[in-house]
Scaffold this motif. Structure first.
Motif, PDB file in Angstrom:
ATOM      1  N   THR A   4      -7.587   3.926  -4.295  1.00 26.09           N
ATOM      2  CA  THR A   4      -6.777   2.748  -4.061  1.00 26.09           C
ATOM      3  C   THR A   4      -5.518   2.465  -4.106  1.00 26.09           C
ATOM      4  OG1 THR A   4      -8.545   2.041  -4.949  1.00 26.09           O
ATOM      5  CG2 THR A   4      -6.812   0.129  -4.819  1.00 26.09           C
ATOM      6  N   VAL A   5      -4.218   1.656  -3.384  1.00 23.99           N
ATOM      7  CA  VAL A   5      -3.016   1.364  -3.682  1.00 23.99           C
ATOM      8  C   VAL A   5      -2.235   0.163  -3.685  1.00 23.99           C
ATOM      9  CG1 VAL A   5      -2.534   3.548  -2.576  1.00 23.99           C
ATOM     10  CG2 VAL A   5      -2.619   1.987  -0.990  1.00 23.99           C
ATOM     11  N   GLY A   6      -1.558  -0.402  -4.534  1.00 18.66           N
ATOM     12  CA  GLY A   6      -0.502  -1.349  -4.230  1.00 18.66           C
ATOM     13  C   GLY A   6       0.780  -0.976  -3.798  1.00 18.66           C
ATOM     14  N   PHE A   7       1.076  -2.101  -3.082  1.00 21.95           N
ATOM     15  CA  PHE A   7       1.938  -1.984  -2.423  1.00 21.95           C
ATOM     16  C   PHE A   7       3.128  -3.189  -2.129  1.00 21.95           C
ATOM     17  CE2 PHE A   7      -0.174  -1.455   1.673  1.00 21.95           C
ATOM     18  CZ  PHE A   7      -0.192  -2.367   1.891  1.00 21.95           C
ATOM     19  N   ALA A   8       4.663  -2.581  -2.325  1.00 18.53           N
ATOM     20  CA  ALA A   8       5.260  -4.639  -1.447  1.00 18.53           C
ATOM     21  C   ALA A   8       5.181  -4.760  -0.452  1.00 18.53           C
ATOM     22  CB  ALA A   8       7.100  -3.854  -1.891  1.00 18.53           C
ATOM     23  N   ALA A   9       4.528  -6.266  -0.463  1.00 14.66           N
ATOM     24  CA  ALA A   9       5.048  -6.752   0.902  1.00 14.66           C
ATOM     25  C   ALA A   9       6.493  -6.632   1.963  1.00 14.66           C
ATOM     26  CB  ALA A   9       4.248  -8.038   1.197  1.00 14.66           C
ATOM     27  N   ARG A  10       6.664  -6.754   3.169  1.00 18.55           N
ATOM     28  CA  ARG A  10       8.107  -6.944   3.750  1.00 18.55           C
ATOM     29  C   ARG A  10       9.145  -7.557   2.446  1.00 18.55           C
ATOM     30  NH1 ARG A  10       9.418  -4.659   9.424  1.00 18.55           N
ATOM     31  NH2 ARG A  10       8.719  -2.992   8.746  1.00 18.55           N
ATOM     32  N   GLY A  11       9.857  -7.178   2.582  1.00 16.82           N
ATOM     33  CA  GLY A  11      10.823  -8.379   1.457  1.00 16.82           C
ATOM     34  C   GLY A  11      10.611  -8.004   0.787  1.00 16.82           C
ATOM     35  N   GLY A  12       9.207  -8.047  -0.089  1.00 16.77           N
ATOM     36  CA  GLY A  12       9.370  -7.722  -1.619  1.00 16.77           C
ATOM     37  C   GLY A  12       8.862  -8.268  -2.655  1.00 16.77           C
ATOM     38  N   ILE A  58      -6.012  -2.827   4.644  1.00 14.93           N
ATOM     39  CA  ILE A  58      -5.251  -3.836   3.740  1.00 14.93           C
ATOM     40  C   ILE A  58      -6.191  -5.451   3.426  1.00 14.93           C
ATOM     41  CG2 ILE A  58      -3.302  -2.994   4.213  1.00 14.93           C
ATOM     42  CD1 ILE A  58      -2.592  -5.541   5.890  1.00 14.93           C
ATOM     43  N   GLN A  59      -6.142  -5.952   2.147  1.00 15.09           N
ATOM     44  CA  GLN A  59      -6.636  -7.301   1.833  1.00 15.09           C
ATOM     45  C   GLN A  59      -5.759  -7.769   2.154  1.00 15.09           C
ATOM     46  OE1 GLN A  59     -10.089  -6.761   0.983  1.00 15.09           O
ATOM     47  NE2 GLN A  59      -9.797  -4.571   0.886  1.00 15.09           N
ATOM     48  N   ARG A  60      -6.603  -8.741   3.009  1.00 16.47           N
ATOM     49  CA  ARG A  60      -6.094 -10.622   3.398  1.00 16.47           C
ATOM     50  C   ARG A  60      -6.009 -11.618   1.724  1.00 16.47           C
ATOM     51  NH1 ARG A  60      -8.575 -13.345   8.631  1.00 16.47           N
ATOM     52  NH2 ARG A  60      -6.895 -14.512   7.973  1.00 16.47           N
ATOM     53  N   ARG A  61      -4.461 -11.715   1.888  1.00 18.80           N
ATOM     54  CA  ARG A  61      -4.465 -13.386   0.813  1.00 18.80           C
ATOM     55  C   ARG A  61      -4.892 -14.034   1.692  1.00 18.80           C
ATOM     56  NH1 ARG A  61       1.671 -12.784  -1.144  1.00 18.80           N
ATOM     57  NH2 ARG A  61       2.084 -12.097   0.774  1.00 18.80           N
ATOM     58  N   GLY A  62      -4.063 -14.373   3.013  1.00 17.70           N
ATOM     59  CA  GLY A  62      -4.559 -15.470   3.651  1.00 17.70           C
ATOM     60  C   GLY A  62      -3.145 -16.117   3.192  1.00 17.70           C
ATOM     61  N   GLY A  63      -3.684 -17.520   3.798  1.00 20.37           N
ATOM     62  CA  GLY A  63      -2.013 -18.595   3.518  1.00 20.37           C
ATOM     63  C   GLY A  63      -1.356 -18.549   4.814  1.00 20.37           C
ATOM     64  N   SER A  64      -0.090 -18.469   5.070  1.00 19.73           N
ATOM     65  CA  SER A  64       0.614 -18.999   5.801  1.00 19.73           C
ATOM     66  C   SER A  64       0.877 -17.329   6.689  1.00 19.73           C
ATOM     67  CB  SER A  64       2.052 -19.158   5.605  1.00 19.73           C
ATOM     68  OG  SER A  64       2.731 -17.896   5.479  1.00 19.73           O
ATOM     69  N   ARG A  69       1.888 -11.384   7.976  1.00 20.18           N
ATOM     70  CA  ARG A  69       2.639 -10.295   8.919  1.00 20.18           C
ATOM     71  C   ARG A  69       3.467  -9.776   7.332  1.00 20.18           C
ATOM     72  NH1 ARG A  69       8.374 -10.434  10.202  1.00 20.18           N
ATOM     73  NH2 ARG A  69       7.784  -9.738  12.343  1.00 20.18           N
ATOM     74  N   ASP A  70       3.927 -10.124   6.022  1.00 15.27           N
ATOM     75  CA  ASP A  70       5.088  -9.233   5.520  1.00 15.27           C
ATOM     76  C   ASP A  70       4.219  -8.839   4.802  1.00 15.27           C
ATOM     77  OD1 ASP A  70       7.226 -10.660   6.932  1.00 15.27           O
ATOM     78  OD2 ASP A  70       7.382 -12.029   4.287  1.00 15.27           O
ATOM     79  N   ASP A  71       2.264  -8.388   4.727  1.00 14.60           N
ATOM     80  CA  ASP A  71       1.540  -8.190   4.256  1.00 14.60           C
ATOM     81  C   ASP A  71       1.380  -6.899   5.114  1.00 14.60           C
ATOM     82  OD1 ASP A  71       1.584  -9.443   1.880  1.00 14.60           O
ATOM     83  OD2 ASP A  71      -0.410 -10.237   2.059  1.00 14.60           O
ATOM     84  N   VAL A 100      -1.825  -9.407  13.860  1.00  9.30           N
ATOM     85  CA  VAL A 100      -1.129  -7.914  14.396  1.00  9.30           C
ATOM     86  C   VAL A 100      -0.381  -7.637  15.344  1.00  9.30           C
ATOM     87  CG1 VAL A 100      -3.596  -6.734  13.025  1.00  9.30           C
ATOM     88  CG2 VAL A 100      -3.688  -7.168  15.412  1.00  9.30           C
ATOM     89  N   LEU A 101      -0.425  -9.398  16.233  1.00 12.27           N
ATOM     90  CA  LEU A 101       0.045  -9.245  17.075  1.00 12.27           C
ATOM     91  C   LEU A 101       1.315  -9.947  16.811  1.00 12.27           C
ATOM     92  CD1 LEU A 101      -2.779 -10.918  19.523  1.00 12.27           C
ATOM     93  CD2 LEU A 101      -2.217  -8.694  20.127  1.00 12.27           C
ATOM     94  N   ASP A 102       1.216 -10.663  16.092  1.00 16.24           N
ATOM     95  CA  ASP A 102       2.561 -10.670  15.942  1.00 16.24           C
ATOM     96  C   ASP A 102       3.524  -9.824  15.111  1.00 16.24           C
ATOM     97  OD1 ASP A 102       4.630 -12.691  14.673  1.00 16.24           O
ATOM     98  OD2 ASP A 102       3.866 -13.444  13.087  1.00 16.24           O
ATOM     99  N   ALA A 103       2.960  -9.074  14.115  1.00 16.12           N
ATOM    100  CA  ALA A 103       3.689  -7.909  13.450  1.00 16.12           C
ATOM    101  C   ALA A 103       4.920  -7.167  14.276  1.00 16.12           C
ATOM    102  CB  ALA A 103       2.548  -7.747  12.372  1.00 16.12           C
TER     103      ALA A 103
END
Length: 157
Positions: A4-12, A58-64, A69-71, A100-103
């Motif tokens: 189980t890991v954690g990391f920063a979304a792109r943009g931090g 990865i777990q989706r956080r939902g939202g925009s 995409r940043d996740d 995934v397509l957008d990223a």
């Protein structure tokens, strides 16, 4: 081995939670974007790992869409930091297929994209398109009637 890991979304700006199934010495990896029912991808992750692919779920956080995409791009950064070379990373999402397509559209480190596919077909797809040196993007809008070969023929036409 599952980490189980954690990391920063792109943009931090946020921490992304994930499960990482590394393959010792493995050079290719797949990011699976969980839908609403994260348990569904656990079997697929194990199947991909048995084919020699490291897997990051990865777990989706939902939202925009930008946040998701940043996740996903943060997940790609995480894999790159672990030694997976650019061009040997694939991404997959079903309910997250638009993410995934957008990223992938703007990230050269992503080689293979699979949107809305049956798990058994996903294993064969990533094994075929991530392990040999080949670039492909496949979209299956009707996964029940499509096969990897048919999708590839559509792209090649």
């Amino acid at each position: 081995m599952l980490d189980t890991v954690g990391f920063a979304a792109r943009g931090g700006r946020a921490l992304v939670r994930a499960e990482y199934l590394p393959v010792p010495g493995g050079r290719a990896a797949v990011v699976l974007v969980n839908g609403r029912d994260g348990r569904r991808n656990r079997g697929l992750a194990q199947a991909l790992r048995t084919q020699g692919l490291s897997v990051l779920v990865i777990q989706r956080r939902g939202g925009s869409g930008q946040r998701e995409r940043d996740d996903l791009l943060g997940a790609v950064d995480y894999l790159l930091d672990r030694g997976h070379p650019p061009g040997r990373i694939g991404v997959m999402g079903s309910t997250g297929s638009n993410v995934v397509l957008d990223a992938a559209a703007g990230e050269p480190a992503i080689r293979a994209v699979l949107a809305a596919a049956h798990p058994a077909r996903a294993v064969a797809f990533f094994r075929q398109h991530l392990l040999p040196p080949r670039t492909v993007c496949v979209i299956w809008p009707q996964p029940a009637r499509a096969t990897p070969a048919a999708a590839w023929e559509r792209l090649a036409a």
